[in-house]
Design a protein around this motif. Structure first.
Motif: not given
Length: 458
Positions: A12-22, A24-42
Motif C-alpha cells: 500500500d505504501r509503495a503504491r501510494l508513493l508511486t501514484s504521487l510520483a506519477q 508529480y511528473v504530470h504537473g501536479v504540485d505535491v507537498d512532499w514535506s507531508v509525506w516525508f515527515e517523521g522519516l528523518g529525511a532532509r
C-alpha cells in the motif's frame, strides 16, 4: 486526472508513493514535506553545475587474487596469498606480495630511515609455513638479508619448506625479489622447523610482579626516533613496563586487530621495545644517533633481531600481551608472552640481537620497464689524427670563413670552449650559426667538427 492508489498484491505504501510520483511528473504540485515527515529525511544541496559531484564508489580492495582460481590453495594469511604443493617432492611453498600499499602498517616500521620488514614478520611467515607441514616448533631462524620496502613498490615473497630429514626436521627458507623483476632472488632468512608436543601450559598468575619497579614509557618512541628507530602508530604497542633485576615486564596492545595472524608482527616487535627503555638515553645510543658506525658499517645504536631459537606459538590471534623478558649474556634475551588472563601465547628460548649496517638498508634501484627512459653515456673512441691536422677556432664565424677561403682541409676542427660569462642564449646562438655555416661548406665535407663544452655535466 485520476490515479489509483490501491492495487491487488502491491504494498500500500509503495503504491501510494508511486501514484504521487506519477501525479508529480504530470504537473501536479505535491507537498512532499507531508509525506516525508517523521522519516528523518532532509534536503540536500544539488550540484551547482553539471561537473560538480561527490564520489560514492568504494575503492577497490587491497586483497590478494583468488589463488584457487589459479589452481593453487589459499594461504589464508594476511601476508601470504597462496600455497603451492610440488608434485615431485615432500615440501611446500607459500607465496605472497608485500608493499606499503597492500599492507600500509608495514610503513610504520623504519630503521635508519628505511622501511624494513620486521624480523618478527619472518618469524610469523616461518610459523605459518610450519603449520602447513605439521611442524609447530621453529627450532631456529637466522635473518641473513634485510627486506627493504621502497614506496608502493611490491616485493614477491616465497617461503619454502623442504622435505624432512631422517629426524623429521625441515629446512625453511624465505626469499624475496621485486615484483615483476627478472633478477636473482635474495635469501632473507633460513631456519629449521620440527614437530614438537606442546609443553605444559605455564600460567602467569601475578601481574605485575610484586617487587618489580615501574618504568616510565612516556616519550619513549620520540626518543627512539631520534636514534633511528622509526615506529609509527601500528608499532607503538608498548603501554606499560616494569623492571626487576635483569628482567623486564611489559604490557602491549595493538591499535587494530590481529585477525588472520598467528602472532601479529607489530605486537611481537613491540615486546622488544621494552629492551630499549634503559638504553634510550645511553651514550651508546647517542653515538648511534650521531652516525658513529662500528666495524663493517654497523651502527652500534641500531640493534635488530638476528637469530631466533626455540619459538613456540601456544595461541593465535592475540591483540594484547603481557611479556616477560629475561636478559641473558651479551645481546641475547629470553621471551615469554601471555594473554591478559595469564595463559601463554608465544615463547622464545633465545633471541639474539645484533647491530645492523645502515648501508644494507638502502633500497635497490627499481627495475625499468623501458630502457628508452634511461639516460646512459656511451663511450666513443676518439679518432686517431695527427696533432698537425687539427685546427682550433673560437665560435666566431669569421674564423671559419677564413679557413674555407684558405683552401686548408684539416682532418679536424675544434671549436674552443667559451669562457664562462655572458648570456647563455647568445653563446648558444653563436655555436649554432657556426655549425650551420659548417654544414653549408662542401669543402669541409671530409673534415670533422668537434665542439668542446665546459661545465656541462655535474
Amino acid at each position: 486526472m485520476a490515479l489509483g492508489t490501491l492495487r491487488r498484491d502491491e504494498d500500500d505504501r509503495a503504491r501510494l508513493l508511486t501514484s504521487l510520483a506519477q501525479a508529480y511528473v504530470h504537473g501536479v504540485d505535491v507537498d512532499w514535506s507531508v509525506w516525508f515527515e517523521g522519516l528523518g529525511a532532509r534536503r540536500v544541496e544539488l550540484p551547482t553545475y553539471a561537473f560538480e559531484h561527490q564520489r560514492y564508489w568504494l575503492d577497490a580492495g587491497r586483497g590478494t587474487a583468488d589463488a584457487v582460481g589459479l589452481g593453487l590453495e589459499s594461504a589464508g594469511h594476511p601476508l601470504l596469498g597462496a600455497v603451492v604443493v610440488p608434485a615431485s617432492q615432500d615440501g611446500v611453498v607459500l607465496t605472497g606480495r608485500l608493499s606499503s600499499y597492500t599492507h600500509p602498517w608495514l610503513a610504520d616500521h623504519t630503521i635508519g630511515g628505511s622501511v624494513l620488514l620486521p624480523g618478527t614478520a619472518f618469524v610469523e611467515l616461518a610459523l605459518r609455513a610450519g603449520d602447513e607441514v605439521g611442524c609447530g616448533l621453529l627450532e631456529e631462524l637466522t635473518l641473513e638479508q634485510p627486506l627493504v620496502l621502497s614506496g608502493d613498490r611490491s616485493v614477491a615473497v616465497q617461503v619454502t619448506v623442504e622435505a624432512p630429514d631422517e629426524t623429521g626436521r625441515r629446512t625453511v627458507v624465505v626469499h624475496s625479489r621485486p615484483q615483476g623483476g627478472d633478477g636473482a632472488w635474495d635469501r632473507n632468512a633460513t631456519g629449521v622447523l620440527a614437530e614438537a608436543a606442546a609443553p605444559p601450559a605455564e600460567v602467569l598468575a601475578v601481574w605485575p610482579p610484586a617487587d618489580a619497579q615501574p618504568v616510565p614509557v612516556d616519550g619513549l618512541y620520540e626518543r627512539l626516533a631520534d636514534r633511528g628507530y622509526g615506529y609509527g602508530p601500528a608499532f607503538r604497542g608498548l603501554t606499560a613496563a616494569w623492571q626487576q633485576g635483569n628482567e623486564v615486564f611489559a604490557e602491549l596492545a595493538l591499535p587494530d586487530g590481529a585477525e588472520g595472524f598467528g602472532i601479529h608482527p607489530a605486537l611481537l616487535d613491540a615486546a622488544l621495545h621494552a629492551l630499549l627503555l634503559e638504553t634510550a638515553n645511553t651514550a651508546d645510543d647517542e653515538n648511534g644517533a650521531n652516525g658513529e658506525n662500528g666495524e663493517n658499517g654497523e651502527n652500534p645504536g641500531l640493534r635488530v633481531p638476528f637469530a631466533w631459537t626455540g619459538v613456540r606459538l601456544h595461541a593465535v590471534g592475540a591483540s594484547a600481551l603481557r611479556v616477560r623478558l629475561s636478559r641473558e649474556a651479551g645481546d641475547t634475551v629470553r621471551l615469554a608472552a601471555y594473554d591478559t588472563t595469564g595463559l601463554p601465547v608465544v615463547s622464545v628460548d633465545v633471541l639474539r640481537l645484533q647491530p645492523i649496517s645502515t648501508e644494507r638498508l638502502a633500497p635497490a634501484a627499481p627495475a625499468r620497464d623501458n630502457a628508452l627512459f634511461e639516460l646512459r653515456w656511451t663511450p666513443v673512441p676518439a679518432p686517431q689524427v695527427a696533432a698537425t691536422d687539427i685546427l682550433t677556432l673560437d665560435t666566431d664565424c669569421a674564423g671559419l670563413a677564413e679557413l674555407i677561403d684558405s683552401g686548408v682541409r684539416p682532418d679536424g676542427v675544434v671549436v674552443a670552449p667559451v669562457e664562462p660569462g655572458g648570456e647563455v642564449h647568445a653563446r648558444l646562438g653563436a655555436v649554432l650559426r657556426l655549425i650551420q655555416q659548417w654544414a653549408d661548406a662542401p669543402a669541409l665535407a671530409d673534415s670533422r667538427l668537434l665542439v668542446v663544452t665546459r661545465g656541462s655535466m655535474a
